[in-house]
Design an enzyme around this catalytic site. Structure first.
Site, PDB file in Angstrom:
ATOM      1  N   ASP A 193       0.984  -1.250   0.058  1.00 38.26           N
ATOM      2  CA  ASP A 193      -0.083  -0.029  -0.110  1.00 38.26           C
ATOM      3  C   ASP A 193       0.778   1.092  -0.005  1.00 38.26           C
ATOM      4  O   ASP A 193       1.947   1.316   0.600  1.00 38.26           O
ATOM      5  CB  ASP A 193      -0.955  -0.036   1.379  1.00 38.26           C
ATOM      6  CG  ASP A 193      -1.566   1.105   1.348  1.00 38.26           C
ATOM      7  OD1 ASP A 193      -3.054   0.952   1.277  1.00 38.26           O
ATOM      8  OD2 ASP A 193      -1.310   2.210   1.681  1.00 38.26           O
ATOM      9  N   ILE A 194       0.535   2.312  -0.728  1.00 37.66           N
ATOM     10  CA  ILE A 194       1.287   3.471  -0.617  1.00 37.66           C
ATOM     11  C   ILE A 194       1.293   4.197   0.527  1.00 37.66           C
ATOM     12  O   ILE A 194       0.048   4.292   1.210  1.00 37.66           O
ATOM     13  CB  ILE A 194       0.782   4.456  -2.201  1.00 37.66           C
ATOM     14  CG1 ILE A 194       0.853   3.756  -3.307  1.00 37.66           C
ATOM     15  CG2 ILE A 194       1.609   5.585  -2.047  1.00 37.66           C
ATOM     16  CD1 ILE A 194       0.286   4.419  -4.642  1.00 37.66           C
ATOM     17  N   GLU A 236      -5.262   2.407  -3.304  1.00 38.97           N
ATOM     18  CA  GLU A 236      -4.046   2.505  -3.562  1.00 38.97           C
ATOM     19  C   GLU A 236      -3.218   1.351  -2.922  1.00 38.97           C
ATOM     20  O   GLU A 236      -1.933   1.453  -2.305  1.00 38.97           O
ATOM     21  CB  GLU A 236      -3.330   3.775  -2.993  1.00 38.97           C
ATOM     22  CG  GLU A 236      -4.211   4.381  -2.035  1.00 38.97           C
ATOM     23  CD  GLU A 236      -3.767   3.721  -0.494  1.00 38.97           C
ATOM     24  OE1 GLU A 236      -4.805   3.023   0.098  1.00 38.97           O
ATOM     25  OE2 GLU A 236      -2.790   4.153  -0.132  1.00 38.97           O
TER      26      GLU A 236
END
Ligand code: GH3
Ligand code: MG
Ligand code: MG
Length: 324
Positions: A193-194, A236
């Site tokens: 995950d960003i 994201e």
């Protein structure tokens, strides 16, 4: 999620049938042309021997070739053989004198029909039309298959990042898990995950955030092997299925990803209104199978997710392994 708002028009286009009549006798060509033109709108072209016909076939895709047998330079049987090897999608009808008994020979060489002279007008017309229709059906089938392939590609792809979507991931994950369980082979499950992605949107705007996701999609596709499945799991958040990959291999992929993302300059050629994008990083969680605690694929996924959560808790831009 599918992003098809509407099913695209699946009409197939066939266009006007183009006929090539090959005969060394002008009057014979003229006769066939007249007969065919009387019944339907065909685009008719002519050649007076095999060589000339082959030249025309090089540049034009004909719907059918109707050829005489005895001609100077190159006869109809040789032409038939050459058409079938060079243009296998083009049907050929042989027209030959009554009593020549060419039928078996021409069938062997791939002729689509053999019409004996003198023919009955109706019979000639019907047989030409029947061969044309048969090949049109093949053409329609090919166009539909192509459209099918395209639709299938769209149905399993995430339109923003270009990698697989969640639907496809869910299907493949279950299948890969079952395969690994049955044969007791390694399987890696990675979630990432960003970090602070909300900040990207807040600072540079939503389109810039989209651009980051796009570039990340390319990075992911370039980083994993062809047999790996990379998917956008959510906004994201991304998921990787690594078939036949042991713990060491999983760690290698995670490190590579962390490193490549952590050194990639995002939005390099994207207008950020004078600003420069800060360094994007990701947090990664990984789990490994076989392990008897994973009775279902859902548990394996859950553990990768928990590891990802720990990576966030422990400071982000790092990897946490479920088995440690
Ligand atoms: P963390 O490090 O804990 O992951 O923080 P974060 O900000 O990345 O996480 P959070 O879940 O709070 O925020 C995710 C953000 O991702 C919020 C949402 O607007 C954004 N987002 C999700 N999907 C998209 C998208 O398709 N495009 C853009 N531009 N933003 C998206
Ligand atoms: Mg995030
Ligand atoms: Mg998130």
């Amino acid at each position: 999620m599918h992003h098809l708002k509407q099913i695209p028009d699946s009409k197939v286009s066939l266009g006007l049938s183009k006929i090539l009549i090959v005969d060394d006798t002008d009057s014979s060509r003229q006769l066939m042309k007249e007969i065919l033109n009387r019944v339907e709108d065909y685009e008719i072209d002519e050649a007076s021997n095999g060589i000339e016909a082959l030249e025309k076939l090089k540049d034009t895709k004909y719907s059918i070739v109707i050829t005489d047998v005895q001609m100077p330079q190159m006869d109809g049987i040789t032409l038939l053989e050459k058409v079938k090897s060079r243009h296998p999608g083009t049907p050929v009808i042989i027209v030959t004198g009554f009593g020549s008994e060419m039928g078996p020979t021409t069938v062997e060489r791939g002729a689509d029909d053999c019409i004996y002279l003198p023919f009955r007008v109706e019979e000639f017309v019907f047989r030409v039309a029947r061969v044309l229709r048969f090949y049109q059906l093949i053409e329609v089938r090919e166009q539909l298959l192509e459209q099918n392939r395209e639709l299938w590609g769209r149905a399993i792809t995430d339109h923003l990042t270009g990698i697989y979507n969640r639907d496809y991931f869910d299907d493949v994950f279950i299948a890969e898990f079952e395969r690994s369980r049955r044969y007791q082979i390694h399987l890696g499950m990675v979630m990432f995950d960003i970090d602070f992605f909300k900040k990207v949107n807040d600072e540079y705007g939503h389109p810039a955030g989209d651009q980051v996701l796009k570039e990340l999609g390319v990075i992911i596709a370039d980083t994993v092997r062809r047999v790996d499945i990379a998917a956008r799991y959510g906004g994201e958040e991304f998921a990787l299925i690594l078939p036949e990959t042991n713990k060491k291999g999983i760690v290698t992929v995670c490190n590579k990803l962390l490193e490549i993302v952590g050194s990639h300059q995002f939005c390099k050629s994207y207008d950020l209104g004078g600003k420069t994008m800060h360094q994007i990083t990701v947090s990664i969680g990984a789990a490994y199978y076989p392990d008897e605690k994973y009775v279902t694929s859902a548990r394996l996924l859950d553990d990768a997710d928990k590891a990802l959560y720990r990576a966030k808790q422990n400071g982000r831009n790092r990897i946490e392994l479920a088995w440690e």
